[in-house]
Design a protein around this motif. Structure first.
Motif, mmCIF file in Angstrom:
data_model
loop_
_atom_site.group_PDB
_atom_site.id
_atom_site.type_symbol
_atom_site.label_atom_id
_atom_site.label_comp_id
_atom_site.label_asym_id
_atom_site.label_seq_id
_atom_site.Cartn_x
_atom_site.Cartn_y
_atom_site.Cartn_z
ATOM 1 N N GLY A 93 -27.976 -1.350 23.055
ATOM 2 C CA GLY A 93 -28.260 -0.007 23.575
ATOM 3 C C GLY A 93 -28.716 0.942 22.478
ATOM 4 N N ALA A 94 -28.063 0.890 21.323
ATOM 5 C CA ALA A 94 -28.458 1.741 20.193
ATOM 6 C C ALA A 94 -29.852 1.362 19.695
ATOM 7 C CB ALA A 94 -27.437 1.622 19.065
ATOM 8 N N LEU A 95 -30.124 0.077 19.589
ATOM 9 C CA LEU A 95 -31.447 -0.382 19.159
ATOM 10 C C LEU A 95 -32.536 0.072 20.136
ATOM 11 C CD1 LEU A 95 -33.089 -2.071 17.129
ATOM 12 C CD2 LEU A 95 -32.680 -4.045 18.618
ATOM 13 N N TYR A 96 -32.255 -0.036 21.424
ATOM 14 C CA TYR A 96 -33.214 0.397 22.442
ATOM 15 C C TYR A 96 -33.459 1.906 22.349
ATOM 16 C CZ TYR A 96 -35.407 1.062 26.975
ATOM 17 O OH TYR A 96 -36.266 1.413 27.973
ATOM 18 N N THR A 97 -32.403 2.664 22.101
ATOM 19 C CA THR A 97 -32.549 4.113 21.951
ATOM 20 C C THR A 97 -33.431 4.461 20.760
ATOM 21 O OG1 THR A 97 -30.378 4.470 22.956
ATOM 22 C CG2 THR A 97 -31.276 6.272 21.650
ATOM 23 N N ALA A 132 -27.571 8.881 10.655
ATOM 24 C CA ALA A 132 -27.193 8.647 12.041
ATOM 25 C C ALA A 132 -27.207 7.156 12.380
ATOM 26 C CB ALA A 132 -28.133 9.403 12.970
ATOM 27 N N LEU A 133 -28.214 6.441 11.880
ATOM 28 C CA LEU A 133 -28.305 5.013 12.159
ATOM 29 C C LEU A 133 -27.147 4.248 11.506
ATOM 30 C CD1 LEU A 133 -30.053 3.005 13.663
ATOM 31 C CD2 LEU A 133 -31.389 2.694 11.583
ATOM 32 N N VAL A 134 -26.822 4.595 10.258
ATOM 33 C CA VAL A 134 -25.693 3.955 9.575
ATOM 34 C C VAL A 134 -24.384 4.291 10.296
ATOM 35 C CG1 VAL A 134 -24.326 3.978 7.448
ATOM 36 C CG2 VAL A 134 -26.812 3.767 7.330
ATOM 37 N N ALA A 135 -24.215 5.529 10.715
ATOM 38 C CA ALA A 135 -22.978 5.932 11.396
ATOM 39 C C ALA A 135 -22.782 5.171 12.702
ATOM 40 C CB ALA A 135 -22.991 7.438 11.650
#
Length: 99
Positions: free
Chosen positions: A51-55, A27-30
């Motif tokens: 935003g992804a990093l914060y999530t 999921a992180l790579v995607a």
């Protein structure tokens, strides 16, 4: 504590841990690849990355808080059980009051 009391074992198996770690990695790579190849301005890409990093960091924090709360509950239950066992071991139902 009595000799038959055991420390709680982990309910997860190695396979479940591997599946969860692999799923997280995919999921992180995607999401990283998706943000990198998105045809938008760099500032939009940066905003999505933050935003992804914060999530991700919020998910780790939430998981830790839940785990800590469960551990605290388990410790409290074990302490209460040990106190009850001690009281029951010391109680003599045939003793008369004042003797």
């Amino acid at each position: 504590m009595s000799s038959d009391t055991k420390a709680p074992s982990s309910p997860t198996t190695g396979a479940f841990f591997a599946q969860a770690a692999l799923s997280f990695g995919i999921a992180l790579v995607a999401i990283t690849v998706g943000i990198a190849v998105l045809p938008v301005d760099p500032w939009v890409r940066a905003f999505l990355a933050i935003g992804a990093l914060y999530t991700v960091t919020s998910a780790f924090t939430l998981a830790k808080v839940i785990r800590d709360r469960q551990e605290d509950t388990a410790v409290a239950v074990r302490i209460d059980r040990a106190r009850m066992e001690k009281l029951m071991a010391e109680h003599d139902p045939f003793r008369t009051p004042g003797t």
